[in-house]
Design an enzyme around this catalytic site. Structure first.
Site, PDB file in Angstrom:
ATOM      1  CG  HIS A   1      -2.867  -0.824  -7.491  1.00 13.62           C
ATOM      2  ND1 HIS A   1      -3.802  -0.211  -6.596  1.00 13.62           N
ATOM      3  CD2 HIS A   1      -2.526  -2.012  -6.930  1.00 13.62           C
ATOM      4  CE1 HIS A   1      -3.642  -0.673  -5.457  1.00 13.62           C
ATOM      5  NE2 HIS A   1      -3.404  -2.124  -5.789  1.00 13.62           N
TER       6      HIS A   1
ATOM      7  NE  ARG B   1      -4.071  -1.621   0.115  1.00 19.38           N
ATOM      8  CZ  ARG B   1      -4.334  -2.729  -0.453  1.00 19.38           C
ATOM      9  NH1 ARG B   1      -3.358  -2.779  -1.439  1.00 19.38           N
ATOM     10  NH2 ARG B   1      -5.338  -3.356  -0.276  1.00 19.38           N
TER      11      ARG B   1
ATOM     12  CD  GLU C   1      -3.626   3.166  -7.137  1.00 20.44           C
ATOM     13  OE1 GLU C   1      -4.457   2.522  -7.748  1.00 20.44           O
ATOM     14  OE2 GLU C   1      -3.091   2.607  -6.315  1.00 20.44           O
TER      15      GLU C   1
END
Length: 351
Positions: free
Chosen positions: A315, A267, A296
């Site tokens: 990601h 994370r 993001e």
């Protein structure tokens, strides 16, 4: 016995129900009553990603919960869910609830404090553990050997052969890899590194070292400061909690070797962004590779984009065609093992 199933765009309620039928619940002696709910299951995958980011950022209390679920939670024995919110309000009315099974590693969607208060068991699965472990290894190669940077330069018409880490370039086997967090993914990364003959050191205050040895993994366990000082590649695999937020900060980075790299597929919040940028700008460390970002998609004016010693991906570490669809069946297997033995590495231990 009453089971609540909550489907969404990525994990359908139909798949959850199919898996649930083969779960050997301890109370499963008569009819199994299943109540089904949907959480934005009608959205397209791209739209649903916004819901995922919302719940990962804000938790289960600030997002919508399925209509009618509060009433059904009152006498539910079990809940199976992917990423739909399990809020404090839902848990407070659940007088019979024994266990929640969730088809993912992250727990941002669940009111963990209330789970602890009510002594409700929580089982999760790392649905994409194998893909993330593979990807982590890929980032190690990519960053230390400039694979992505060379490709990018060729696409721009340049035949670049010199990079900011030239004085440190060597084969992976010459690196010591330090793992912070040795959960399911961390162990899979260690297994891959062992196979490649790479020295692995690790810090995880919650791990049972005897179990790691019994699994055949070769890992030197050190305290946090020593892992930081000795690692050539520092790979992050801890959950984001109040205790781990900004855990890798300026003080930590300043204790790293100048030839070292940071890899983050966990994370973004476990790593202090400003401190990382400062270290990379000033060449305090050789580089970094991140599959997670603090915002993001990453903003076009983000200072990370101006750095020449970082690899960024979108990601996608756990994004394979089979990872998410298999998750309910992985959860089924984990639950059956837990109900049979009373133990599971996937049982969350509340502090």
């Amino acid at each position: 016995m009453k089971l609540i199933v909550i489907g969404d765009t990525l994990v359908s309620s139909k798949t959850l129900i199919d898996a649930a039928k083969d779960i050997n619940f301890p109370e499963k002696t008569g009819d199994l009553e299943i109540k089904t709910f949907e959480w934005f299951s009608d959205l397209k995958k791209e739209q649903f990603q916004e819901k995922i980011l919302e719940i990962e950022k804000n938790g289960p209390e600030k997002v919508a919960i399925p209509d009618g679920i509060i009433e059904e939670m009152k006498d539910a024995d079990y809940v199976l869910v992917h990423i739909a919110p399990i809020s404090k309000k839902m848990l407070e009315v659940a007088t019979k609830l024994k266990l929640i099974g969730t088809c993912r590693g992250g727990l941002e969607h669940i009111a963990l404090d209330t789970m602890k208060e009510k002594n409700i068991k929580l089982i999760h699965v790392i649905r994409n553990a194998e893909p993330v472990a593979d990807f982590t290894l890929g980032l190690m190669f990519t960053e230390t050997r400039n694979i992505a940077r060379a490709h990018y330069e060729i696409k721009k018409g340049n035949w670049r052969k010199s990079f900011s880490n030239d004085e440190y370039k060597t084969v992976l086997a010459n690196h010591t890899v330090g793992l912070i967090g040795l959960g399911y993914i961390g162990k899979l990364v260690a297994k891959r590194l062992n196979a490649l003959g790479v020295k692995v050191i690790a810090y995880d205050p919650f791990i049972d070292k005897s179990k790691i040895t019994a699994e055949g993994l070769v890992i030197d366990f050190l305290d946090f400061d020593e892992v930081i000082k000795q690692s050539d590649i520092l790979s992050l695999h801890m959950r984001l909690t109040p205790e781990t937020e900004n855990m890798i900060n300026k003080d930590v980075i300043n204790n790293m070797k100048p030839n070292s790299y940071i890899i983050n597929t966990a994370r973004a919040g476990v790593l202090n962004k400003n401190d990382l940028i400062d270290a990379l700008k000033n060449k305090r460390i050789a580089g970094a590779a991140l599959d997670v970002s603090w915002v993001e998609p990453i903003e076009e004016n983000d200072p990370l984009l101006d750095l020449d010693n970082i690899t960024l991906t979108t990601h996608i570490a756990g994004d394979t065609v089979d990872a998410i669809p298999r998750a309910p069946y992985l959860l089924k297997n984990v639950l059956n093992d837990y109900f049979k033995t009373g133990f599971s590495d996937m049982l969350i231990k509340f502090k």
